[in-house]
Design a protein around this motif. Structure first.
Motif, PDB file in Angstrom:
ATOM      1  N   TYR A  58      -5.805  -6.025 -12.928  1.00 21.43           N
ATOM      2  CA  TYR A  58      -6.791  -5.229 -11.967  1.00 21.43           C
ATOM      3  C   TYR A  58      -8.173  -5.662 -12.307  1.00 21.43           C
ATOM      4  CZ  TYR A  58      -8.837  -1.899  -9.032  1.00 21.43           C
ATOM      5  OH  TYR A  58      -9.417  -1.225  -8.052  1.00 21.43           O
ATOM      6  N   ARG A 103      -7.547   2.561  -9.718  1.00 18.16           N
ATOM      7  CA  ARG A 103      -6.688   1.845  -8.627  1.00 18.16           C
ATOM      8  C   ARG A 103      -6.083   2.667  -7.470  1.00 18.16           C
ATOM      9  NH1 ARG A 103      -3.262  -0.348 -13.409  1.00 18.16           N
ATOM     10  NH2 ARG A 103      -1.492  -0.325 -11.682  1.00 18.16           N
ATOM     11  N   LYS A 120      -6.813   1.855  -2.556  1.00 16.70           N
ATOM     12  CA  LYS A 120      -6.587   0.440  -2.474  1.00 16.70           C
ATOM     13  C   LYS A 120      -7.726  -0.289  -1.496  1.00 16.70           C
ATOM     14  CE  LYS A 120      -2.819   0.428  -4.868  1.00 16.70           C
ATOM     15  NZ  LYS A 120      -2.897   1.761  -5.221  1.00 16.70           N
ATOM     16  N   GLU A 125      -6.046  -5.534  -1.101  1.00 18.32           N
ATOM     17  CA  GLU A 125      -4.868  -5.050  -2.019  1.00 18.32           C
ATOM     18  C   GLU A 125      -3.616  -4.531  -0.841  1.00 18.32           C
ATOM     19  OE1 GLU A 125      -5.470  -3.062  -6.170  1.00 18.32           O
ATOM     20  OE2 GLU A 125      -6.865  -2.268  -4.531  1.00 18.32           O
ATOM     21  N   TYR A 153       2.176  -7.324  -6.236  1.00 13.28           N
ATOM     22  CA  TYR A 153       1.931  -6.034  -5.565  1.00 13.28           C
ATOM     23  C   TYR A 153       3.461  -5.784  -5.321  1.00 13.28           C
ATOM     24  CZ  TYR A 153      -2.774  -5.581  -6.155  1.00 13.28           C
ATOM     25  OH  TYR A 153      -4.094  -5.644  -6.652  1.00 13.28           O
TER      26      TYR A 153
END
Length: 339
Positions: free
Chosen positions: A14, A108, A111, A115, A206
């Motif tokens: 990330y 995180r 998003k 993402e 993802y």
């Protein structure tokens, strides 16, 4: 947090767009360092963004050297990711280590649009794989064991090795479906059986996550509408679907996560199936299959726009059957949208 250290692969990815199974990432004010061994140096240099790659066979020792050189006084770390020996070694640099539980997950939780688009792609690939698996079940599923069908599901979900899975899929028949994380057995699939299928695939790392409960017959499908011959199963299924729909319909940004859990739980607990919804309503999904926010009866997390999480109510009757219906949602303009 001006200075922090990371070791978890997804947390590091990330930060800099690359990770491996032997790494340390250091963020020191406006500078970043990716420390790894010679097996990964070339890949790291080709893929990492905004970080200096340092090659070393002794990662903690190299991290200490950088910390001393940069005269870092306080360093944040997630105690889930570092063992006691690593922590004690890092302290030798003279730095004060400050615990930050779930540091990367919190960072995180909301998003970016990029993402969300990757997650959408993952969800669509997963949906297509579900459809392909239902066709396989229709043509070739009867008479095969859960173990064999679990294997076939992995082949189809991965597009025969083309993509990674979010987790080991769950394929369970009748009473085995009463175990939320059922292990495949030698139970044989036959017409009229209930099947529970929980699976996910990855797109550019993802994850996606989806569960369907279906009747196995000549028209096997993973749609919401299911008609079971057993009236008890049908009643439970309809309740789970109602809990699923209502939680998604009524979820709002600004709510606490436990309020969304309560919407679904009250529908099930107001019926004869009270106490048989044995897990939380959902969990965040992103680079990790389970991350923040956690949609549970104990979570005070405030739900915000651009959070992505599952809604997955269930009813599990030991020795009889289990039902779960799961979809992923993203919070947009204050409401939950099914991905």
């Amino acid at each position: 947090m001006d200075c922090y250290i990371l070791k978890d692969e997804n947390a590091v990815y990330y930060e800099c767009g690359y990770s491996c199974d032997n790494e340390i990432f250091l963020k020191i004010y406006d500078e970043a360092y990716f420390i790894t061994d010679s097996r990964y140096t070339l890949d790291a240099k080709e893929n990492i963004k905004n970080a200096e790659v340092i090659e070393s066979r002794e990662l903690i020792k190299e991290a200490r050297r950088v910390l001393r050189k940069k005269r870092v006084k306080k360093l944040w770390f997630d105690p889930k990711d570092f063992n006691l020996k690593d922590v004690e070694e890092l302290k030798k640099s003279g730095v004060f280590l400050k615990e930050a539980f779930n540091f990367s997950w919190k960072k995180r939780a909301i998003k970016s649009e990029d993402e969300i688009e990757k997650i959408k792609k993952s969800v669509l690939l997963n949906k297509k794989a579900f459809e392909e698996f239902s066709i396989f079940l229709k043509k070739e599923g009867e008479g095969k064991t859960e173990k064999r069908l679990h294997f076939e599901a992995i082949s189809i979900l991965s597009s025969f090795g083309e993509r990674d899975l979010s987790f080991d899929p769950i394929f369970a028949i009748n009473e085995n479906a009463a175990k939320p994380h059922a292990i495949p057995s030698n139970k044989i699939l036959k017409k009229g059986d209930l099947i529970l299928f929980d699976a996910g695939v990855k797109y550019k790392r993802y994850c996606s996550d989806r569960t369907r409960t279906s009747l196995y017959d000549n028209d096997i499908n993973f749609e919401y509408s299911q008609k079971f011959k057993n009236p008890k199963i049908q009643k439970a299924y309809d309740l789970v679907l109602k809990a699923h729909d209502e939680a998604i319909k009524k979820a709002r940004s600004g709510m606490r996560a436990k309020e969304i859990d309560k919407i679904a739980r009250e529908i099930i607990d107001s019926s004869e199936f009270k106490g048989y919804f044995v897990h939380s309503l959902g969990h965040g999904v992103g680079l990790d299959i389970h991350e923040m926010p956690f949609i549970s009866s104990k979570s005070d997390t405030i739900i915000e726009d651009s959070m992505v999480f599952t809604i997955e109510p269930g009813i599990y009757i030991p020795g009889e059957f289990g039902i779960r219906i799961e979809d992923m949602v993203v919070m947009k303009n204050g409401k939950a949208q099914i991905l």
